[in-house]
Design an enzyme around this catalytic site. Sequence first.
Site, mmCIF file in Angstrom:
data_model
loop_
_atom_site.group_PDB
_atom_site.id
_atom_site.type_symbol
_atom_site.label_atom_id
_atom_site.label_comp_id
_atom_site.label_asym_id
_atom_site.label_seq_id
_atom_site.Cartn_x
_atom_site.Cartn_y
_atom_site.Cartn_z
ATOM 1 N N ARG A 40 -56.715 -37.445 -90.722
ATOM 2 C CA ARG A 40 -56.456 -38.268 -89.535
ATOM 3 C C ARG A 40 -55.059 -38.044 -88.981
ATOM 4 O O ARG A 40 -54.867 -38.034 -87.752
ATOM 5 C CB ARG A 40 -56.657 -39.744 -89.880
ATOM 6 C CG ARG A 40 -58.107 -40.108 -90.150
ATOM 7 C CD ARG A 40 -58.287 -41.606 -90.254
ATOM 8 N NE ARG A 40 -59.663 -41.970 -90.560
ATOM 9 C CZ ARG A 40 -60.098 -43.220 -90.612
ATOM 10 N NH1 ARG A 40 -59.264 -44.234 -90.367
ATOM 11 N NH2 ARG A 40 -61.351 -43.482 -90.902
ATOM 12 N N ASP A 146 -57.086 -57.543 -82.747
ATOM 13 C CA ASP A 146 -57.155 -56.393 -83.650
ATOM 14 C C ASP A 146 -55.748 -55.840 -83.813
ATOM 15 O O ASP A 146 -54.862 -56.105 -82.981
ATOM 16 C CB ASP A 146 -58.096 -55.317 -83.101
ATOM 17 C CG ASP A 146 -58.636 -54.410 -84.199
ATOM 18 O OD1 ASP A 146 -59.730 -54.696 -84.719
ATOM 19 O OD2 ASP A 146 -57.951 -53.425 -84.552
#
Length: 275
Positions: A40, A146
């Site tokens: 990632r 979030d």
Amino acid sequence: MCMSEGPKLSSNSFRRIKHYLYDQVGIVLTDAKLKMVEGRLQKRLRALSMNSFDHYCQYALDRPDTSESVELINALTTNKTDFFREKHHFDYIEQQILPTLSDEKSNIRFWSAGCSTGEEPYSMSIMMLEWQQKHANCTFDIYATDISTDALATAKRAIYSELEVAPIPLALRQKYLLRGKTDPNKIKVAPIATHPVTFERLNLTDNHLNIPHKFDIIFCRNVLIYFDRDTQAKILRQFARALTPNGHLMIGHSETLNGIDIDIDLVGATTYKKR
């Protein structure tokens, strides 16, 4: 011709990233996640034209006031969700909670904690809009939070693919979704369903969550699994304080409150009620 696999993440850099992620947002990375982290973050190295994870750690972690620290958190947080995921929660709300709650209150407040890319709070909104048709005096609002700024940006756009909206029943798709004119595979949630939702970046591990009010129903599903038990207990106690009396908390199917001392009791499948 073989392409280079890119820089490798050393155990020292991985340890630094692990500690940073835990300190900042409470997420636990096991050693088994090294390859996932490497994959990632290689995208971030390419974006920054860097060829070393050591250099990247210096850039992102030694100066945590830079925007790259946010990009690192975005890259390492998982944002998997669906419309009407774990439908039994929505059924329970409609059948067990709303008949009483809508008689007691004129406005019902929801919190989608760990809202990811928006499918969960928009599912709540669609459910409540359907409820309003039979209970016109019942209003609602949805607070959606979030840690990932990338996920929140997607949520605010409210544009999804045909595959992503497939879990929404056809009759509801026809009422609450708008198909793109230039790209029919881009489907937007209609303003009537997006208007009641307010999005905000929030770190659930903050000592004092800055939330606007108490909530009747909190969804925090498939989020707690990323934290250790102490961090889970801290977050759950904050949820308990954020719930109205007799408010409800919905968690993920693989999560449990067993062994955590809070004033919340199990009343259904992964569904809890404040005492």
